[in-house]
Enzyme design. Structure first.
Site, PDB file in Angstrom:
ATOM      1  N   ASP A 138       0.872  -1.173   0.048  1.00 18.35           N
ATOM      2  CA  ASP A 138       0.148  -0.185  -0.068  1.00 18.35           C
ATOM      3  C   ASP A 138       0.673   1.324  -0.083  1.00 18.35           C
ATOM      4  O   ASP A 138       0.483   2.160  -0.575  1.00 18.35           O
ATOM      5  CB  ASP A 138      -0.664  -0.053   1.082  1.00 18.35           C
ATOM      6  CG  ASP A 138      -0.386  -0.327   2.400  1.00 18.35           C
ATOM      7  OD1 ASP A 138       1.105  -0.649   2.521  1.00 18.35           O
ATOM      8  OD2 ASP A 138      -1.029  -0.210   3.681  1.00 18.35           O
ATOM      9  N   HIS A 139       1.998   1.321   0.627  1.00 19.93           N
ATOM     10  CA  HIS A 139       2.845   2.483   0.736  1.00 19.93           C
ATOM     11  C   HIS A 139       3.685   2.858  -0.666  1.00 19.93           C
ATOM     12  O   HIS A 139       4.030   4.267  -0.567  1.00 19.93           O
ATOM     13  CB  HIS A 139       3.680   2.492   1.941  1.00 19.93           C
ATOM     14  CG  HIS A 139       3.224   2.525   3.305  1.00 19.93           C
ATOM     15  ND1 HIS A 139       2.298   1.551   3.589  1.00 19.93           N
ATOM     16  CD2 HIS A 139       3.416   3.268   4.487  1.00 19.93           C
ATOM     17  CE1 HIS A 139       1.716   1.955   4.912  1.00 19.93           C
ATOM     18  NE2 HIS A 139       2.549   2.923   5.405  1.00 19.93           N
ATOM     19  N   ASP A 152       3.668  -0.929  11.657  1.00 23.21           N
ATOM     20  CA  ASP A 152       3.222   0.394  11.352  1.00 23.21           C
ATOM     21  C   ASP A 152       2.537   1.152  12.286  1.00 23.21           C
ATOM     22  O   ASP A 152       1.711   0.310  13.158  1.00 23.21           O
ATOM     23  CB  ASP A 152       2.105   0.220  10.089  1.00 23.21           C
ATOM     24  CG  ASP A 152       1.886   1.449   9.519  1.00 23.21           C
ATOM     25  OD1 ASP A 152       2.254   1.831   8.424  1.00 23.21           O
ATOM     26  OD2 ASP A 152       1.183   2.527  10.209  1.00 23.21           O
ATOM     27  N   SER A 208       6.049   7.418  12.959  1.00 23.26           N
ATOM     28  CA  SER A 208       6.103   6.295  12.714  1.00 23.26           C
ATOM     29  C   SER A 208       6.763   5.044  13.291  1.00 23.26           C
ATOM     30  O   SER A 208       7.673   5.123  14.068  1.00 23.26           O
ATOM     31  CB  SER A 208       6.767   6.178  11.092  1.00 23.26           C
ATOM     32  OG  SER A 208       7.300   5.108  10.574  1.00 23.26           O
ATOM     33  N   ARG A 267       8.844   3.039  11.492  1.00 21.51           N
ATOM     34  CA  ARG A 267       9.843   2.652  10.697  1.00 21.51           C
ATOM     35  C   ARG A 267      11.178   2.199  11.496  1.00 21.51           C
ATOM     36  O   ARG A 267      11.521   3.141  12.037  1.00 21.51           O
ATOM     37  CB  ARG A 267       9.846   3.530   9.647  1.00 21.51           C
ATOM     38  CG  ARG A 267      10.220   5.040  10.028  1.00 21.51           C
ATOM     39  CD  ARG A 267      10.353   5.898   8.777  1.00 21.51           C
ATOM     40  NE  ARG A 267       8.641   6.223   8.459  1.00 21.51           N
ATOM     41  CZ  ARG A 267       8.304   7.201   8.086  1.00 21.51           C
ATOM     42  NH1 ARG A 267       9.283   8.357   7.780  1.00 21.51           N
ATOM     43  NH2 ARG A 267       7.240   7.693   7.766  1.00 21.51           N
TER      44      ARG A 267
HETATM   45  C1  MIC Z   1       3.220   6.432   8.543  1.00 21.79           C
HETATM   46  O1  MIC Z   1       1.985   6.656   8.588  1.00 21.79           O
HETATM   47  O2  MIC Z   1       4.317   7.357   8.823  1.00 21.79           O
HETATM   48  C2  MIC Z   1       3.600   4.876   8.021  1.00 21.79           C
HETATM   49  C3  MIC Z   1       4.283   5.310   6.577  1.00 21.79           C
HETATM   50  O3  MIC Z   1       2.698   4.532   7.892  1.00 21.79           O
HETATM   51  C4  MIC Z   1       4.540   4.345   9.015  1.00 21.79           C
HETATM   52  C5  MIC Z   1       5.272   3.284   8.559  1.00 21.79           C
HETATM   53  C6  MIC Z   1       6.477   3.376   7.801  1.00 21.79           C
HETATM   54  O4  MIC Z   1       7.298   4.222   8.116  1.00 21.79           O
HETATM   55  O5  MIC Z   1       6.554   2.957   6.803  1.00 21.79           O
HETATM   56  C7  MIC Z   1       3.948   4.396  10.236  1.00 21.79           C
HETATM   57  O6  MIC Z   1       3.136   4.866  10.771  1.00 21.79           O
HETATM   58  O7  MIC Z   1       4.248   3.531  11.235  1.00 21.79           O
HETATM   59 FE1  SF4 Z   2      -0.625   4.903   4.922  1.00 25.37          FE
HETATM   60 FE2  SF4 Z   2       0.352   5.503   7.314  1.00 25.37          FE
HETATM   61 FE3  SF4 Z   2      -1.170   7.230   5.847  1.00 25.37          FE
HETATM   62 FE4  SF4 Z   2      -2.268   5.084   7.187  1.00 25.37          FE
HETATM   63  S1  SF4 Z   2      -1.094   6.756   8.105  1.00 25.37           S
HETATM   64  S2  SF4 Z   2      -2.545   5.757   4.997  1.00 25.37           S
HETATM   65  S3  SF4 Z   2      -0.719   3.556   6.960  1.00 25.37           S
HETATM   66  S4  SF4 Z   2       0.998   6.205   5.453  1.00 25.37           S
END
Ligand code: MIC
Ligand code: SF4
Length: 755
Positions: free
Chosen positions: A97-98, A162, A645, A647
């Protein structure tokens, strides 16, 4: 989907729940919150004879399942590959999805992304197939929406790579965001450790009406608790107001609970959850849950006298709630819509709304879309078109297919809205926004959850405001941040003054959900013959080499790589957007390390002093120079460092580049754990004001790292440029096991050793 995923697992958990809860009630010695029921019924050892200390005890848990998204799954699975297992130990899924960029519209964007990300999607699909992981293809939807629709179940415990995994609290779970290394542990059949959380109870009274939606509840809560108010806590919602919310509305509230730093949020099982389970094709789960209803919610005594059972209690009357608009740059700057005119003028925020974006994992339910569509329909009927660019990102193919069938997509198209692919898109900076490179000051409004600087379009001067889908739609049509649809009128194409009627919608599709191809790929029964290959010269994927273990000596003559000033979220430490493409290649993504952080000493981003040459250069360049010269270094930071996040790249990159310690005023939970897992030192100033003592040209010596012990602070010696010295105390939260991770150079090294 005719078959319910993992029904046997749910059944066996429910079968033993009554007995487990009864036992826990005796051990704890008082009525139980839902959070305690779920956590205590998922102990790694099955049961306990002692109650845990909230905010104190480290506890081993056995989560029911694991979810991963494409941008974090790569690193999680690169680690899992080294754990020596044939199959994952608990049901796990990967969701693509990302990595899908929003540019022109869903079909083209999806095709483009399949070409661009082919290597990574292939890797994820193959590795899922090999290890028994359910794989959701690009276009299937956003991880949290797909989990809510297919996997979440009341009373369950799950983790996900996530931070918005917490969304599943909307279906009565304890669902927690973690780094990939934590996910790996659980998939490898090991316990998952968490410090037993403190509990915040939020009582909701009254009932939402008019322009208010679930989003406004969490926007208000964020304003009250701020981005760090929930740290170390689980938020449990209850009361008649909670029961009156839809299940997906509860999901929205839990989802954005990540923005207050909460470990997770949850709601007790109720009729709205039952309706959602049935509507999403899981009547079996609803029937099972109905049989043990009382164990899937907090005890009545707890909700009657919350002050006696929670560490903190808030009460919000939904009858008095007003829509909120939060931002810019931080999700906790909450302004009620009636005060926006004043706030915008006082802060000089650009009033013209350039773009309105609805959707994301936070707000893309059928209910959200139907309510926003009711406004789009009014706009068309009353002769208005959006003054701002307006787009929709559906959360899943199931929602998209159903809203298309029910005519909502057509309604949006009639007012010129763009429909992007079922993916994160603009929410994570995968938005090819025309003109963003000009870095102009401008305002956008969206129904996502995060609005950190540069997050959506890479432009640090874009001021992003977070609001409900309804308010976002109204503001996009008005093109004006200060428009209040509750009281103000707009001029239509005939020059008449018109007002919006209150939005209306459906909690669930009256004709039921429908989907042709949900985008799921089941793994092979026996994947042992499946081979995973990673090309040596790949720029997107790189097999992991073990980090070096600790040499047993004090770290000496360390340099300050950067003293970060103010907010330093994971977006500042490891930016997303265009960098997402390197999420499976540690060395390449390390080139963005801390480039978004502000250097305290010159107020600039990505410009720090190289202490070897005396020259200023980009952060990753300087750190690579230190690494080459074997100069240890330290990153210094402010409060809530690593907010945002999950990550783990934000921890692995500095580690890979040779940074030894991160010393800050305070950490966000997931980031602190990620640092520990990767063998880094995560330290906090015992005395916050010692932050001011760190100077640009300091050399830092660890005095007693050789005696690194749980519960005992460490001492650092600062040697200033003029030769003067002073010692400061730094705290840490490492337990014995975590100290072993540090010694071994990371938790994964311990697993490697045990093989
Ligand atoms: C986000 O909303 O910042 C993300 C992208 O979903 C991250 C995960 C990521 O950095 O891949 C999250 O919230 O954990
Ligand atoms: Fe995707 Fe994170 Fe945004 Fe949700 S908050 S839509 S998981 S990037």
């Amino acid at each position: 989907m005719s078959e319910v995923f993992d029904l046997d697992m749910i059944k066996s958990h429910y079968n033993r729940l009554a007995e487990r809860v009864e036992k826990v009630r005796n051990v704890v010695g008082k009525p139980l919150t839902l959070t305690e029921k779920i956590l205590y019924s998922h102990l790694w050892n099955g049961s306990t004879d002692v109650a845990f200390e909230r905010g104190g005890s480290y506890v081993d848990f056995a989560p029911d399942r694991v979810a991963m998204q494409d941008a974090t799954a790569q690193m999680a699975l690169l680690q899992f590959m080294q754990a020596g297992r044939k199959k994952v130990a608990v049901p796990s899924t990967v969701h693509c999805d990302h990595l899908i960029q929003a540019r022109v519209g869903s079909t083209t964007d999806l095709t483009d992304s399949l070409i661009k990300n082919n290597e990574v999607f292939n890797f994820l699909s193959t590795i899922s197939n090999k290890y028994g992981i359910g794989f959701w293809k690009p276009g299937a939807g956003i991880i949290h929406q797909v989990v809510l629709e297919n996997y979440a179940f009341p009373g369950g415990l799950m983790i996900g790579t996530d931070s918005h995994t917490v969304n599943a609290g909307g279906l009565g779970m304890i669902a927690i965001g973690v780094g990939g290394a934590d996910a790996m542990d659980v998939m490898a059949g090991m316990a998952w450790e968490l410090k037993f959380p403190k509990l915040i109870g939020i009582k909701l009274t009254g009932k939402l009406s008019g322009w208010c939606s679930a989003k406004d509840v969490i926007l208000k809560v964020a304003g009250i608790l701020t981005v760090k108010g929930g740290t170390g806590c689980v938020v449990e919602y209850f009361g008649e107001g909670a029961q009156a919310l839809s299940c997906t509305g509860k999901g929205t509230i839990c989802n954005m609970g990540a923005e207050i730093g909460a470990t997770t949020s949850t709601f007790g099982y109720d009729d709205s959850m039952e309706r959602y389970l049935r509507s999403t094709g899981r009547p079996e789960v609803a029937d099972l849950a109905n049989d043990i209803r009382e164990h899937l919610t907090g005890d009545a005594e707890v909700y009657a006298n919350p002050e006696m059972y929670f560490d903190q209690v808030l009460e919000i009357n939904l009858d008095e709630l007003e829509p909120y608009i939060n931002g810019p740059f931080t999700p906790d700057l909450a302004t009620p819509i009636s005060k926006m005119k004043e706030a915008a003028a006082a802060n000089d925020w650009p009033i013209k709304v350039e773009a309105g974006l609805i959707g994301s994992c936070t707000n893309s339910s059928y209910e959200d879309i139907s309510r926003a569509a009711s406004l789009a329909k009014q706009a068309a009927e009353k002769g208005m078109v959006p003054k701002a660019e307006f787009s929709i990102t559906p959360g899943s193919e199931k929602v998209r297919f159903t809203i298309e069938r029910d005519g909502f997509i057509e309604t949006f198209s009639k007012i010129g809205a763009k429909v992007f692919a079922n993916a994160c898109g603009p929410c994570i900076g995968m938005w090819a926004r025309t003109g963003a490179e000009k870095k102009e000051r401008n305002t956008i409004v969206h129904s996502f959850n995060r609005n950190f600087s540069a997050r959506q379009d890479g432009n640090p001067n874009t001021m992003a405001f977070v609001a409900s889908p309804e308010i976002t739609t109204a503001l996009a049509i008005a093109g004006d941040l200060t428009f209040n649809p509750l009281t103000d009128s707009l001029t239509n194409n005939k020059g008449e003054q018109v007002m919006f009627d209150v939005p209306t919608g459906f909690e669930l599709p009256p004709l039921g959900f429908e989907v042709k191809d949900a985008g799921y790929q089941a793994p092979a029964e026996d994947g042992s013959a499946v081979e995973i290959t990673v090309a040596e010269d790949s720029e997107r994927l790189q097999l992991l080499a073990p980090f070096a273990d600790w040499n047993g000596a004090n770290i000496e003559n360390a340099r300050v790589l950067i003293k970060a000033k103010g907010k330093c979220t994971t977006d500042h430490i490891s930016m997303a957007g265009q960098w997402l493409r390197f999420r499976g290649h540690l060395d390449n993504i390390a080139n963005n390390t801390l480039i978004g952080a502000t250097n305290f000493f010159n107020g600039e981003q990505n410009k720090v002093k190289n202490q070897i040459t005396g020259e200023y250069a980009e952060v990753p360049t300087v750190q690579r120079a230190y690494k080459a010269a074997s100069v240890p270094s330290i990153v210094v930071g402010d409060h809530n460092y690593g907010e945002g996040s999950s990550r783990e790249h934000a921890a692995m990159q500095p580690r890979h580049l040779g940074v030894r310690a991160i010393l800050v005023k305070s950490f966000a939970r997931i980031h602190e754990t990620n640092l520990k897992k990767q063998g880094m030192l995560a330290l906090t100033f015992a005395n916050e004001t010692d932050y001011d003592k760190i100077q640009e040209n300091d050399t830092i010596n660890f005095v007693d790292l050789v005696n690194f012990t749980a519960g005992k602070p460490l001492t650092l010696e600062l040697v200033h440029e003029d030769g003067s010295k002073e010692n400061i105390l730094v705290n840490h939260t490492y337990n014995d096991q975590q100290i072993e991770w540090f010694k071994a150079g990371g938790a994964l090294n311990l697993i490697r050793k045990s093989l």
